[in-house]
Scaffold this motif. Structure first.
Motif, mmCIF file in Angstrom:
data_model
loop_
_atom_site.group_PDB
_atom_site.id
_atom_site.type_symbol
_atom_site.label_atom_id
_atom_site.label_comp_id
_atom_site.label_asym_id
_atom_site.label_seq_id
_atom_site.Cartn_x
_atom_site.Cartn_y
_atom_site.Cartn_z
ATOM 1 N N ILE A 88 6.456 -51.733 -16.753
ATOM 2 C CA ILE A 88 7.214 -50.723 -15.995
ATOM 3 C C ILE A 88 7.719 -49.610 -16.896
ATOM 4 N N LEU A 89 8.003 -49.911 -18.154
ATOM 5 C CA LEU A 89 8.508 -48.856 -19.039
ATOM 6 C C LEU A 89 7.460 -47.773 -19.237
ATOM 7 N N SER A 90 6.209 -48.163 -19.409
ATOM 8 C CA SER A 90 5.152 -47.175 -19.602
ATOM 9 C C SER A 90 4.914 -46.353 -18.342
ATOM 10 N N SER A 91 4.812 -47.013 -17.209
ATOM 11 C CA SER A 91 4.514 -46.264 -15.981
ATOM 12 C C SER A 91 5.633 -45.289 -15.629
ATOM 13 N N GLN A 92 6.872 -45.716 -15.822
ATOM 14 C CA GLN A 92 7.993 -44.853 -15.462
ATOM 15 C C GLN A 92 8.227 -43.774 -16.522
ATOM 16 N N SER A 93 7.987 -44.103 -17.789
ATOM 17 C CA SER A 93 8.138 -43.114 -18.854
ATOM 18 C C SER A 93 7.119 -41.990 -18.721
ATOM 19 N N ASN A 94 5.938 -42.320 -18.272
ATOM 20 C CA ASN A 94 4.919 -41.300 -18.051
ATOM 21 C C ASN A 94 5.435 -40.233 -17.091
ATOM 22 N N LEU A 95 6.022 -40.665 -15.999
ATOM 23 C CA LEU A 95 6.573 -39.724 -15.029
ATOM 24 C C LEU A 95 7.782 -38.984 -15.597
ATOM 25 N N SER A 96 8.580 -39.679 -16.421
ATOM 26 C CA SER A 96 9.745 -39.030 -17.026
ATOM 27 C C SER A 96 9.330 -37.873 -17.919
ATOM 28 N N GLY A 97 8.280 -38.081 -18.724
ATOM 29 C CA GLY A 97 7.807 -37.013 -19.592
ATOM 30 C C GLY A 97 7.327 -35.809 -18.821
ATOM 31 N N TYR A 98 6.636 -36.067 -17.734
ATOM 32 C CA TYR A 98 6.166 -34.981 -16.860
ATOM 33 C C TYR A 98 7.342 -34.240 -16.237
ATOM 34 N N LYS A 99 8.261 -34.989 -15.662
ATOM 35 C CA LYS A 99 9.388 -34.380 -14.971
ATOM 36 C C LYS A 99 10.307 -33.633 -15.929
ATOM 37 N N ALA A 100 10.426 -34.115 -17.172
ATOM 38 C CA ALA A 100 11.273 -33.440 -18.150
ATOM 39 C C ALA A 100 10.823 -32.006 -18.369
ATOM 40 N N VAL A 101 9.511 -31.801 -18.419
ATOM 41 C CA VAL A 101 8.990 -30.451 -18.612
ATOM 42 C C VAL A 101 9.269 -29.588 -17.382
ATOM 43 N N LEU A 102 9.113 -30.158 -16.199
ATOM 44 C CA LEU A 102 9.414 -29.401 -14.983
ATOM 45 C C LEU A 102 10.897 -29.051 -14.902
ATOM 46 N N ASP A 103 11.755 -29.992 -15.308
ATOM 47 C CA ASP A 103 13.192 -29.721 -15.315
ATOM 48 C C ASP A 103 13.528 -28.620 -16.319
ATOM 49 N N ALA A 104 12.855 -28.650 -17.469
ATOM 50 C CA ALA A 104 13.067 -27.596 -18.461
ATOM 51 C C ALA A 104 12.629 -26.246 -17.912
ATOM 52 N N ALA A 105 11.483 -26.226 -17.252
ATOM 53 C CA ALA A 105 10.974 -24.972 -16.681
ATOM 54 C C ALA A 105 11.922 -24.426 -15.619
ATOM 55 N N ALA A 106 12.533 -25.342 -14.848
ATOM 56 C CA ALA A 106 13.450 -24.909 -13.792
ATOM 57 C C ALA A 106 14.714 -24.272 -14.371
ATOM 58 N N GLU A 107 15.146 -24.753 -15.545
ATOM 59 C CA GLU A 107 16.361 -24.227 -16.171
ATOM 60 C C GLU A 107 16.084 -23.027 -17.068
ATOM 61 N N TYR A 108 14.844 -22.890 -17.505
ATOM 62 C CA TYR A 108 14.475 -21.820 -18.431
ATOM 63 C C TYR A 108 14.301 -20.515 -17.652
ATOM 64 N N GLY A 109 14.868 -19.468 -18.135
ATOM 65 C CA GLY A 109 14.850 -18.208 -17.381
ATOM 66 C C GLY A 109 13.640 -17.343 -17.605
ATOM 67 N N ARG A 110 12.598 -17.940 -18.198
ATOM 68 C CA ARG A 110 11.396 -17.169 -18.492
ATOM 69 C C ARG A 110 10.158 -17.978 -18.112
ATOM 70 N N ALA A 111 8.991 -17.316 -18.247
ATOM 71 C CA ALA A 111 7.729 -17.996 -17.945
ATOM 72 C C ALA A 111 7.306 -18.870 -19.110
#
Length: 373
Positions: free
Chosen positions: A130-153
């Protein structure tokens, strides 16, 4: 064999431990499945979906009654398990180090608690991890969360009005989450670099098209611990790494930290002084915030600003992608139980290497060596 699927009670937990897909598979093995009403609602699975898959649905007391195996995402409060069968298996992510009192309570209830996050990192258990399967999604979502907070492209854009430079993203910790973060940031068009204390990860970083940032002048420190996790480094290595990171981090727009050491607080990777060198508008995402955090000043459950830099500390990141996270988690549980299924109708006969790793309680006692040492 009756399997009970519980509705999660932890704050913010949107996942569910079984899906209609895995319900059908369990029934195909000869089990009956009972699902607590509303268990899948936050993961876009209705009670009708479970019923169509062959499960019954109802209140917790009815679902628990006579259950041989109880499934969960997070460990349920012991006081919510009244009526559970003596000797029943509780299979979930149980946070054994952080919730030791709860583990003791499961023992007193006569349950056999199996912690899925203790699954050994061996080849035949990969599909159960479960750690691998859930961490995979965490890594993906972390980038999306960063993009949402970042004020640039993120990507470089060439327009008639001029050129937009690509964002510079730096990933600290190249495990499952870090590798997915690298891949996702690259797909979004960022210039990506990454670091880890394990020298073996250099090739993985390069294979994803990112630039490895490593301490080269301190010999003999590989950072490879048991199960593929990093270990704590020497003072010499930590000093050299801090100097390297300080010079690199000041040039970054996005930083994602993923470093964890099982059973210990997360290592501190970024200090307040280093944050102060970053450009205003930069974003740091701390995926280890719930274990104490890799970033000084990160707050679990909040997005805070320090020196003009946003520090994202979302809790339970996989739950922010509840449908996919549930599907993967549920398959991990099915893969585990089905691999050792007893065709005669008894509890699965798990081999010693795996059972010794994941079993926390048995016969009213805590039996796991990692908790007794």
């Amino acid at each position: 064999m009756k399997i009970a699927v519980l509705k999660e009670e932890a704050d913010g937990e949107r996942r569910v431990s079984a899906t209609p897909e895995t319900v059908r598979k369990f029934i195909g093995l000869g089990a009956t499945v009972a699902v607590e009403a509303g268990a899948g609602a936050n993961a876009s699975v209705s009670d009708a979906d479970y019923q169509a898959a062959g499960a019954t649905t109802g209140p917790r007391a009815k679902v628990l009654a006579g259950a041989d195996i109880i499934l969960g995402v997070q460990g349920p409060p012991p006081n919510s398990l009244a009526g559970a069968k003596q000797g029943a298996w509780l299979v979930a992510g149980l946070n054994p180090f952080g919730e030791r009192a709860r583990v003791d309570a499961y023992a007193k209830l006569g349950l056999e608690a199996l912690a899925m996050e203790f699954m050994p990192r061996i080849t035949r258990a990969q599909s159960m991890d479960i750690l691998s399967s859930q961490s995979n999604l965490s890594g993906y979502k972390a980038v999306l969360d960063a993009a949402a907070e970042y004020g640039r492209a993120f990507p470089m854009m060439m327009t008639a009005a001029g050129t937009v430079s690509a964002a510079k993203a730096f990933v600290m910790g190249v495990g499952v989450a870090g590798l997915q973060a690298i891949a996702t940031a690259r797909r979004l068009g960022a210039q990506v670099s990454a670091t880890d204390v394990r020298s073996a990860t250099k090739e993985q970083i390069l294979s994803l098209g990112a630039k490895p940032i490593f301490v080269e002048n301190v010999a003999g420190i590989e950072g490879e611990g048991s199960g593929g996790y990093a270990t704590e480094m020497s003072e010499e290595y930590q000093k050299a790494q801090a100097e390297l990171i300080s010079s690199h981090i000041a040039k970054q727009d996005i930083v994602i930290t993923t470093a964890l050491i099982p059973g210990r607080p997360a290592p501190r990777l970024i200090t307040d002084a280093q944050i102060a060198t970053m450009k205003p508008g930069s974003v740091i995402v701390d995926l280890a915030v719930e274990q104490g955090g890799n970033v000084e000043g990160a707050v679990a459950g909040e997005v805070v600003a320090r020196h003009g830099v946003k520090i994202v500390g979302h809790r339970n990141v996989p739950s922010r992608l509840a449908a996919d996270a549930s599907a993967l988690f549920a398959r991990n549980l099915f893969n585990f139980l089905s691999a050792f299924w007893d065709k005669e109708g008894g509890l699965p006969q798990v081999d010693d290497e795996i059972s010794d790793a994941v079993r926390l309680t048995r016969g009213g006692q805590v039996v796991n060596a990692r908790l007794l040492g």
